[in-house]
Design a protein around this motif. Structure first.
Motif, short mmCIF file in Angstrom:
data_model
loop_
_atom_site.label_atom_id
_atom_site.label_comp_id
_atom_site.label_asym_id
_atom_site.label_seq_id
_atom_site.Cartn_x
_atom_site.Cartn_y
_atom_site.Cartn_z
N PRO A 1 45.02 26.12 38.40
CA PRO A 1 43.83 26.61 39.13
C PRO A 1 43.08 27.64 38.28
N PHE A 2 41.77 27.43 38.11
CA PHE A 2 41.00 28.34 37.27
C PHE A 2 41.04 29.77 37.78
N ALA A 3 40.96 29.96 39.10
CA ALA A 3 40.96 31.32 39.65
C ALA A 3 42.26 32.04 39.31
N VAL A 4 43.37 31.31 39.27
CA VAL A 4 44.65 31.91 38.92
C VAL A 4 44.69 32.26 37.43
N LEU A 5 44.18 31.35 36.59
CA LEU A 5 44.11 31.65 35.15
C LEU A 5 43.23 32.87 34.90
N ARG A 6 42.09 32.92 35.57
CA ARG A 6 41.17 34.05 35.38
C ARG A 6 41.82 35.36 35.84
N PHE A 7 42.43 35.32 37.02
CA PHE A 7 43.08 36.53 37.54
C PHE A 7 44.16 37.01 36.57
N GLY A 8 45.02 36.09 36.13
CA GLY A 8 46.10 36.48 35.25
C GLY A 8 45.61 37.06 33.94
N HIS A 9 44.56 36.46 33.37
CA HIS A 9 44.08 36.95 32.08
C HIS A 9 43.37 38.30 32.22
N LEU A 10 42.56 38.46 33.25
CA LEU A 10 41.86 39.74 33.43
C LEU A 10 42.85 40.86 33.74
N LYS A 11 43.94 40.52 34.44
CA LYS A 11 44.97 41.53 34.68
C LYS A 11 45.72 41.85 33.40
N HIS A 12 45.82 40.88 32.50
CA HIS A 12 46.40 41.15 31.18
C HIS A 12 45.59 42.24 30.48
N HIS A 13 44.28 42.18 30.58
CA HIS A 13 43.45 43.23 29.98
C HIS A 13 43.70 44.57 30.66
N GLN A 14 43.83 44.56 31.97
CA GLN A 14 44.00 45.80 32.72
C GLN A 14 45.38 46.42 32.54
N PHE A 15 46.41 45.58 32.41
CA PHE A 15 47.78 46.06 32.37
C PHE A 15 48.45 45.87 31.01
N ASN A 16 47.67 45.69 29.97
CA ASN A 16 48.20 45.42 28.64
C ASN A 16 49.24 46.46 28.22
N ARG A 17 50.42 45.96 27.84
CA ARG A 17 51.57 46.75 27.34
C ARG A 17 52.12 47.72 28.39
#
Length: 316
Positions: free
Chosen positions: A90-106
């Motif tokens: 699902p695109f919305a799940v991919l988008r959510f996961g990737h944008l949260k990667h930016h927010q929660f990186n490391r």
């Protein structure tokens, strides 16, 4: 948010061509090839370039995630959803996961190779790390096609079990607001139904050649999972109040860099995530890649295995 200037920099014609290419490759993978295989089995070798183009495919989807695939947001999201259906996730799940990667990186949520040596041994950490490195990320994205059909209350309870980071909002709050709203969940389930239908159709059409489809998806999954954390492996950890935008650039020849839409300029992307792919090299310092690790070396470095948190510095 993408500025008007950045939107005008989006290479609309090139992006439309790339999106069309990968939509056609998905049609070939799931429908056209299995129809032709009984007539010409040697066509099965055409799956090799389909798999090898996985990183480029993800890079196009990545532009859609950051709303820089097309300057019109409706067109951007529609194209991205069609591309994700054949991914399939699902695109919305991919988008959510990737944008949260930016927010929660490391942070504790987003450092797959890091383990706490006080709580478990390195070999136990390795039991989870290597499957995640080699196929786990892609498998979890595909598994989301089924998870989104669970009751929202159950999904929220599962989300509350995710690790938290002091000073940053719990991930469950964002999942509740962005993915579990009735309208958002309805759209996600429509996309999931389309992907599941495509999978079922593909399995039926391949018939006795189904092993070819399985190998292609395993190859796609390995490339997606192996490249995901290569830009962050072994880098300093986030500390409360520190910068979450850190990433590595990786060195690649110019043509290879262009083939993956300059995704190897990953440090630049994390600093300016709304920049279209074509603007990343110009936004980098002239020496950005001079001391950067090589792309292949960074991928292979991850095979060294999990790293104890005590062995990594924290950014201040």
């Amino acid at each position: 948010m993408t500025s008007d200037r950045q939107r005008t920099a989006i290479p609309v014609v090139v992006n439309a061509g790339l999106a069309t290419l990968f939509l056609l490759l998905n049609a070939w993978l799931w429908i056209l090839l299995p129809l032709l295989l009984p007539l010409l089995p040697a066509l099965g070798w055409s799956l090799l370039p389909v798999v090898l183009l996985t990183t480029s495919y993800w890079s196009v989807l990545h532009e859609g995630i950051h709303a820089v695939l097309h300057p019109n947001r409706r067109v951007n999201d529609a194209l991205s959803r069609w591309l994700a259906i054949g991914f399939p996730a699902p695109f919305a799940v991919l988008r959510f996961g990737h944008l949260k990667h930016h927010q929660f990186n490391r942070t504790a949520i987003d450092r797959s190779e890091v383990y706490d040596a006080a709580q478990r041994s390195r070999w136990r950490a390795a039991l989870g790390y290597y499957p995640q490195l080699l196929i786990g990320l892609y498998a979890s994205e595909v598994l989301a096609l089924l998870l989104v059909w669970l009751p929202p209350g159950l999904l929220l309870r599962l989300a509350r079990r995710l690790p938290a980071e002091h000073g940053l909002p719990p991930l469950a709050h964002s999942i509740d607001r962005q993915l579990l709203r009735s309208d958002a969940l309805r759209a996600i389930r429509v996309d999931s139904a389309a992907s599941l239908t495509l999978i079922a159709l593909g399995v039926w059409l391949y018939g006795p050649h189904g092993w070819m489809l399985l190998l292609a998806l395993l190859g796609r999954g390995m490339l997606i999972s192996l490249t995901d954390n290569a830009y962050h492996y072994g880098t300093p950890l986030h500390a409360p109040g520190s910068d979450v935008q850190f990433a590595l650039n990786l060195r690649l020849p110019r043509l290879a860099s262009a083939l993956i839409l300059h995704f190897n300029y990953h440090a630049v992307h994390h600093r300016q995530p709304a920049l279209p792919w074509c603007a990343l090299p110009d936004a980098a310092r002239a020496d950005a890649l001079c001391r950067a690790p090589g792309y292949a070396a960074a991928l292979l470095a991850q095979l060294r295995g999990p790293i104890a948190s005590r062995d990594l510095p924290q950014r201040s």
